[in-house]
Design an enzyme around this catalytic site. Structure first.
Site, PDB file in Angstrom:
ATOM      1  CG  HIS A 125      43.462  90.000  65.433  1.00  0.00           C
ATOM      2  ND1 HIS A 125      43.590  90.577  64.196  1.00  0.00           N
ATOM      3  CD2 HIS A 125      42.770  90.891  66.179  1.00  0.00           C
ATOM      4  CE1 HIS A 125      42.993  91.760  64.204  1.00  0.00           C
ATOM      5  NE2 HIS A 125      42.490  91.977  65.396  1.00  0.00           N
ATOM      6  CG  ASN A 126      46.492  86.392  70.961  1.00  0.00           C
ATOM      7  OD1 ASN A 126      46.030  87.526  71.070  1.00  0.00           O
ATOM      8  ND2 ASN A 126      47.763  86.131  71.130  1.00  0.00           N
TER       9      ASN A 126
END
Lengths: 244, 588
Positions: free
Chosen positions: B515-516
Site C-alpha cells: 500500500h504505497n
C-alpha cells in the site's frame, strides 16, 4: 515451470484470436490484441517436476556439506524424516541450477556498496555465488580447527557451528556485501522452502513437511469445512501432480 | 529513432485496475483507446490455471506474477542524510506487472475511505488545533466523500463485493460497520462465511463493547453476475489469494470483471510487453503529444494521442511524471514542487500473536479478505483530544492463508531450526492466530519520492528513489493501537500472547504491505497537489494520473476501493466535461 528452465511457451504460440494488427510487431513477445479475448487451449505453463537423480549445481564436496546442514536444520526424529531424506539438498541444487541461482530477476547493476541493514542485500554475488563462497569458507574454517570437513563433524559440533553462523559470532569473511548471518539465512530459508514446497521441486518427499503440520496442499476447495469451527480437517494432503 | 504510429484518441500506460476501468468507460463513449502494458497478457484459464495455481514456491515465494527488479527497481533510504541503495529484490512491497496489474494478486479487501479523511487537514485542525499537526503535512483532497459515493458504488458492483452495510443513507444497520460513511445501497453480496478465528475475535470484541463486522471482500460469497454482465464464481476458501491469480473466477480482478467485455471492443487495443519510456510534451509544455515506448525486441515507437492516462502502479506514475517533466519535482528543503510530495506507506507493526493448545484453526481454510474487524480505533472515529497523535487503524482477525513456507508460527523463544523448532512448528500450526492493526500513514515534509542520482534502469533512465521512515505521530498511533488490540487478544483467552508495534527505521526487507500512496496527490490548490480533483495534471492538461499516487495520505485501510472509485470519478469527468471542452477542468 521451474525457474528459467525453458522459455515461455506462450511466446511461441501465435494465438489465432490475437490479431497481429501491427505490421511491425514481429518481436518475439510483444503483442497487439484487439477485438477479442485471446485464449488458447493447452497454453498454460505447468511446472516441470525436477529430475530426481544426480546433481546439477553442487560439487560432491558441496553435496556432502549441504546434506549435513539440512539434516541438522531439520533433524530426523519421531515426528518426521530429516532434511536430507526429505530432499531439501536436491531442492536447493535444482533451485541454484535454475533462474533463482542466477538471480536473473534481481537488480544487479552497480555501483555496489555495503548498505544499511534496512537496505537489504547489496553484494555482487548471485545466490549460486553465495552458496559457492559460503560453503567453501565454511569447510575451510572447519578444516582449520578440526582437520575434518563439516559433514564429518559430530552432530553436536555441527549444531554449534550452525548456531555460530546464525548469531554471527562465527565470521566466515565472505565476499563483499555477504555477511555470514545473511549466508546462514539464505540456507535456512531455502531449506524450509524445500521442506514445505510442492514435492515436484525435489523436496518435501512424500509430502512429509505438509503432513508434519497438517497442511492439505493443493486441495483448493474447503467450502465444506469453512463453517466447521475448531474441527480437524479430515483429509490428508494432495500435491499438484496428484500425489496423495 | 522511434517509429511514429497512427494517432489514437486515448493512450493508456498500464492495463491494471485503473487502466481497465478508464478504457472500458472511454470506449463506451466511442473513443479509440490503446493501452500500453509492459508485462504479458494474462488470463485466468492459462495463467491462473487451477491445475498448478496452488504452488506457494512459484507464486508466493519466487513471485512469478510480480514486477521483477531487473525490469524496474527502486532505491530507498530512511532519511535525506542517508545514501539510497537499490532494493535488489522487491520484498517490503511487491508491485504487480502484466495485464491485470496489482488487481491480479491482491487479497480483495474493498474499502471506502472515511468521509473526514478527504478533508484531513481542515477536519483535524478544527477538532484538535494546528499544533497537533505540526509534524505532519496533511492536506485536503479537493473532493468530498459524497461526491465520490456513486463511484465507490460502481466499483463495488463491478467487483462483486461481499459485506454488510453499516450505514445505509444515514441509517445505522446492525452487523455492519457503524462508523463508515453513508452508502446508497447494500453490498452486492452477503459477507463471506467467517472462520473460527474471526468468530472468536468478534465475540471478544462485542464483549468489550466494540463493533466488529465482516470486512468488505471482493472474494465472492456467492456466484455473481456483475454490472457489466460478467459472471464470477463462488469462493472456495482455497487460501491462494494474495500473490496469486484466482483460478476459480471468484476474486475480482480486471480479468474476472472488465476485460471480458473490454477486450471484445474493436475500439480498444492493448499492446503487451511494451514499456512506456516517456511522455512527450508539446513545446509549450502545457499538453502532451505522444508516448514513446519500447517493445521486447528493443524497437521504439511513438504513439500520439489526445489524452494520455498514467495508469501504472502509483509509484511508477510518479516516476513517469518526473522522467517526462510533467509538473514540478518536490523539494523537501524548500517544500516547493508537488511531484513526489506526500508519499505515504501503511503502518503495519501493531499486532498480537495468540497461541493456544488443543485448537484447530485450520489456517488453510482461507480467503484473501476473510476477516472480522472493527473501526472503533480507526481514523477519527475516536476522540484523540487526550492523546498525542492523529490517525488510527482497522483492527482485524481472520485467515488469509495457511501456506507453510511463509506461514508457520512458533511461540516466542523457539529456536528457528532443529528438533525444538520442528516440535513447536508441528504443535503450533493449528494453534495460532493473530490480531493485526492496519494503521494510517500520514505525510511529513521529509517523506517523498524523487529520481535517484546514481542508479539507472536497463534503458538508462533514473530509478525512483523512496525517502521514507515512519513518522513519530504514526509510531505513537501504533503503540496505542497495540494496547487496544491486546485487550481484545486477552479477551480471546489464549495460552500465550505476544504484542508488537511499529518501530522507527522502515526496513525494506521483510514483507509489510504493497500500500504505497501519494507522490502525485490530488487537491484544490496547485501548490500542494500535483493533480486536481479530477486527477488531471495541473501543468499538462491532457494528462490524467490515476491510482493511489493521488492520495494525500493513507488511512488505516487497504487502498484499492478508493483507487477504483477515483478511476470511475476521473472517467466521468473526462467523458462529461473534458471531451466537451478539452483543457484544464479546474482553473489554477
Amino acid at each position: 515451470m521451474p525457474w528459467g528452465v525453458q522459455p515461455s511457451r506462450r511466446r511461441f504460440l501465435a494465438s489465432a484470436s490475437a490479431l497481429p494488427i501491427l505490421a511491425f510487431a514481429g518481436g518475439a513477445m510483444a503483442r497487439s490484441i484487439s477485438g477479442t479475448l485471446p485464449w488458447q487451449a493447452f497454453a498454460g505453463e505447468p511446472p516441470k517436476p525436477v529430475n530426481p537423480l544426480g546433481w546439477f549445481f553442487f560439487t560432491p564436496d558441496e553435496v556432502a556439506t549441504v546434506e549435513a546442514i539440512v539434516d541438522r536444520l531439520i533433524p530426523a526424529d519421531s515426528l518426521s524424516v530429516g532434511g536430507k531424506a526429505a530432499g531439501c539438498a536436491v531442492f536447493i541444487d535444482r533451485q541454484l541450477a535454475g533462474a533463482f541461482g542466477k538471480s536473473s530477476k534481481l537488480y544487479m547493476k552497480g555501483p555496489f556498496a555495503n548498505g544499511l541493514p534496512t537496505q537489504g542485500y547489496q553484494g555482487t554475488l548471485t545466490p549460486e555465488g553465495r552458496y559457492r563462497d559460503g560453503l567453501r569458507a565454511l569447510n575451510d574454517h572447519v578444516r582449520t580447527g578440526h582437520a575434518k570437513s563439516f559433514a564429518q563433524l559430530a552432530p553436536h559440533d555441527q549444531d554449534a557451528m550452525l548456531a555460530g553462523l546464525e548469531s554471527g559470532q562465527l565470521d566466515l569473511k565472505l565476499a563483499q556485501g555477504l555477511s555470514t548471518r545473511a549466508f546462514f539465512e539464505l540456507v535456512l530459508q531455502n531449506t524450509m522452502e524445500g521442506f514445505f514446497a510442492d514435492p515436484l521441486y525435489g523436496g518435501n518427499k512424500g509430502m512429509v513437511g505438509w503432513k508434519l503440520v497438517g497442511f492439505p496442499g493443493a486441495r483448493y476447495d474447503y467450502r465444506d469445512h469453512i463453517e466447521k469451527h475448531n474441527v480437524p480437517y479430515p483429509k490428508g494432503p494432495i500435491s499438484i501432480y496428484g500425489e496423495s | 529513432m522511434a517509429q511514429l504510429l497512427p494517432h489514437k484518441d486515448v493512450v493508456i500506460m498500464g492495463l491494471g485496475w485503473t487502466g481497465a476501468i478508464l478504457a472500458q468507460e472511454l470506449t463506451e463513449s466511442g473513443l479509440d483507446v490503446v493501452a500500453i502494458e509492459r508485462g504479458p497478457w494474462r488470463d485466468t484459464a492459462t495463467d491462473f490455471n487451477i491445475g498448478y495455481m496452488p504452488d506457494e514456491l512459484r507464486f508466493a515465494i519466487r513471485k512469478e506474477l510480480f514486477l521483477q527488479p531487473a525490469q524496474e527497481a527502486m532505491t530507498m533510504r530512511n532519511s535525506v542524510a542517508q545514501t539510497a541503495m537499490p532494493m535488489r529484490d522487491y520484498s517490503s512491497f511487491l508491485p504487480g506487472s502484466g495485464v491485470g496489474g496489482a488487481g491480479v494478486h491482491w487479497n480483495g479487501f474493498n474499502w471506502r475511505f472515511f468521509p473526514n479523511e478527504f478533508q484531513a487537514k481542515t477536519h483535524l485542525t478544527k477538532r484538535y488545533g494546528a499544533k497537533r499537526l505540526n509534524e505532519l503535512q496533511l492536506e485536503d483532497w479537493g473532493i468530498t466523500y459524497d461526491e465520490l459515493e456513486q463511484s465507490y458504488d460502481k466499483f463495488e458492483y463491478v467487483c462483486g463485493t461481499s459485506g454488510k452495510a453499516g450505514n445505509l443513507k444515514g441509517q445505522i444497520i446492525d452487523g455492519g460497520n457503524p462508523f463508515e460513511g453513508p452508502r446508497s445501497r447494500e453490498y452486492p453480496l452477503p459477507p463471506l462465511k467467517m472462520p473460527y478465528s474471526s468468530t472468536l475475535f468478534a465475540d471478544a470484541a462485542k464483549g468489550l463493547g466494540l463493533h466488529p463486522f465482516p470486512l468488505p471482500a471482493s472474494n465472492m460469497s456467492k456466484p455473481y453476475v456483475n454490472s457489466l454482465g460478467v459472471a464470477l464464481g463462488e469462493c472456495t476458501y482455497c487460501g491462494y489469494c494474495e500473490r496469486f491469480g484466482c483460478a476459480n473466477y471468484s476474486k475480482a480482478a480486471p480479468q474476472t470483471t472488465i476485460l471480458p467485455v473490454l477486450m471484445k471492443k474493436s475500439n480498444f487495443e492493448v499492446r503487451t510487453e511494451c514499456e512506456v519510456l516517456k511522455i512527450n510534451l508539446r513545446p509549450d509544455g502545457k499538453t502532451a503529444k505522444s508516448v514513446t515506448y519500447i517493445d521486447t525486441a528493443g524497437r521504439e515507437y511513438e504513439q500520439p494521442g489526445d489524452i494520455i492516462l498514467l495508469c501504472g502502479y502509483g509509484l511508477m506514475n510518479v516516476r513517469m511524471m518526473l522522467l517526462s517533466g510533467i509538473g514540478h519535482a518536490y523539494d523537501p528543503n524548500t517544500g516547493k514542487g508537488t511531484v513526489g510530495r506526500n508519499y505515504c506507506y501503511q503502518t503495519q507493526g501493531s499486532a498480537a500473536r495468540l497461541f493456544y493448545e488443543g485448537k484447530h484453526f485450520n489456517p488453510f481454510v482461507a480467503s484473501g479478505a476473510l476477516s472480522s474487524g472493527l473501526d472503533d480505533f480507526n481514523s477519527d472515529v475516536f476522540d484523540h483530544s487526550a492523546l498525542d497523535f492523529v490517525g488510527g487503524a482497522n483492527i482485524s482477525c481472520g485467515t488469509s492463508n495457511g501456506r507453510p513456507i511463509g506461514n508457520r508460527p512458533t511461540p516466542p523463544g523457539t529456536a528457528r531450526w532443529g528438533a525444538q523448532w520442528k516440535k513447536a512448528t508441528a504443535e503450533t500450526y493449528q494453534n495460532a492466530t493473530a490480531i493485526g492493526g492496519q494503521g494510517s500513514s500520514y505525510p511529513t515534509r521529509g517523506n517523498y519520492l524523487d529520481l535517484d542520482p546514481t542508479y539507472k534502469d536497463r534503458h538508462g533512465r533514473s530509478l525512483l528513489r523512496i525517502t521514507f521512515d515512519f513518522p513519530d505521530n504514526d509510531l505513537r498511533m501504533s503503540r496505542y493501537i497495540s494496547d487496544q488490540l491486546a485487550k481484545i487478544g486477552k479477551a480471546m483467552n489464549p495460552k500465550q500472547m505476544v504484542v508488537s508495534h511499529a518501530t522507527k527505521g522502515w526496513n525494506s526487507v521483510p514483507y509489510q504491505t504493497t500500500h504505497n500512496t501519494g507522490g502525485a496527490s490530488m487537491g484544490a490548490k496547485p501548490d500542494t497537489s500535483a493533480v486536481n480533483k479530477y486527477l488531471q495534471s495541473w501543468d499538462v492538461s491532457n494528462v490524467f494520473v490515476l491510482g493511489a499516487s493521488a492520495f494525500q495520505q493513507n488511512e488505516g485501510r487497504n487502498p484499492t476501493g478508493t483507487v477504483g472509485a477515483l478511476a470511475y470519478w476521473a472517467a466521468e469527468a473526462i467523458r462529461d466535461q473534458y471531451l466537451k471542452k478539452p483543457g484544464p477542468l479546474v482553473q489554477a
